[in-house]
Design a protein around this motif. Structure first.
Motif, short mmCIF file in Angstrom:
data_model
loop_
_atom_site.label_atom_id
_atom_site.label_comp_id
_atom_site.label_asym_id
_atom_site.label_seq_id
_atom_site.Cartn_x
_atom_site.Cartn_y
_atom_site.Cartn_z
N ARG A 18 0.88 -1.14 0.09
CA ARG A 18 0.13 -0.15 -0.04
C ARG A 18 0.95 1.48 0.16
O ARG A 18 0.48 2.14 -0.42
CB ARG A 18 -0.85 -0.03 1.31
N ASN A 21 1.92 1.53 -3.50
CA ASN A 21 1.19 1.43 -4.59
C ASN A 21 1.37 0.18 -5.69
O ASN A 21 1.55 0.39 -6.90
CB ASN A 21 0.71 2.58 -5.31
N LEU A 47 -0.39 0.00 -8.98
CA LEU A 47 -1.73 0.59 -8.71
C LEU A 47 -1.91 2.01 -8.76
O LEU A 47 -2.90 2.52 -8.88
CB LEU A 47 -2.07 0.07 -7.30
N ASP A 48 -0.78 2.76 -9.25
CA ASP A 48 -0.85 4.18 -9.22
C ASP A 48 -0.84 4.63 -10.82
O ASP A 48 -0.61 5.65 -11.25
CB ASP A 48 0.07 5.06 -8.67
#
Length: 200
Positions: A18, A21, A47-48
């Protein structure tokens, strides 16, 4: 690890960082002494970014045969327990036999069969609007079927026909899910994405 330490299946491992990302996924993963892992395949997803897989190339696989990330397509109990509308994303599913082809954003196929009667990796389907979700189905099944109507499903791997993957959770009532979902037939779905088919 999918299936537990003694599993002989795909043994997927999914890790989300997390802070940075990043999504890390392994296939056929085995823990080693000293805390490291040995796996047949692995992939890193950002994830970004809206790029499916930065640096990814056509023909690349991942821990999933289609080259897609597994995590975004998993049914999660926290979402399904909210009932219809609780799942706000497409789900992943598998088939026993697939075609030697894929549809982007998938990047890989896992078959030597070129029959046009078989589905390619990345094929998108949705539950037909005319399908009436039975009122007596469980809250979780209603959530799954509503997501299948709204967001559809993406064919992501070889496995059991129409198998929808879920994140492990002791709160799932697998008997109810199996009984209810088995009443939904392949003919209740329609293909909604077959653009950009790659066969070589």
């Amino acid at each position: 690890m999918e299936g537990g330490a003694g599993s002989s299946g795909d043994r997927h491992v999914i890790v989300i960082d997390r802070d940075n990302n990043r999504l890390y996924e392994l296939g056929r993963a085995f823990p080693q002494s000293g805390g490291s892992w040995n796996a047949d395949c692995g992939a890193v997803f950002h994830l970004d970014s809206n790029t499916v897989r930065p640096g990814g190339q056509p023909g690349w696989t991942s821990a999933d045969a289609a080259g897609l990330p597994i995590f975004p397509g998993l049914a999660r109990y926290e979402e399904a327990s909210q009932g219809p509308g609780g799942i706000r994303h497409a789900l992943r599913f598998t088939v026993v036999r697939s075609r030697r082809a894929y549809i982007p954003p998938a990047t890989h196929y896992a078959s030597s069969n070129t029959s046009a009667d078989l589905p390619p990796m990345g094929m998108r389907v949705r539950l037909k609007a005319s399908y009436q979700i039975p009122a007596n189905f469980s809250t979780e099944t209603k959530a799954l079927l509503t997501a299948m109507k709204t967001y559809g499903m993406i064919m992501a791997d070889n496995g059991s026909n129409w198998f929808v993957s879920g994140a492990p959770d002791d709160r799932w009532n697998n008997d109810a899910l199996t009984s209810e979902l088995s009443q939904v037939k392949g003919s209740d779905f329609e293909v909604v994405r077959m653009v950009g088919l790659v066969t070589a």
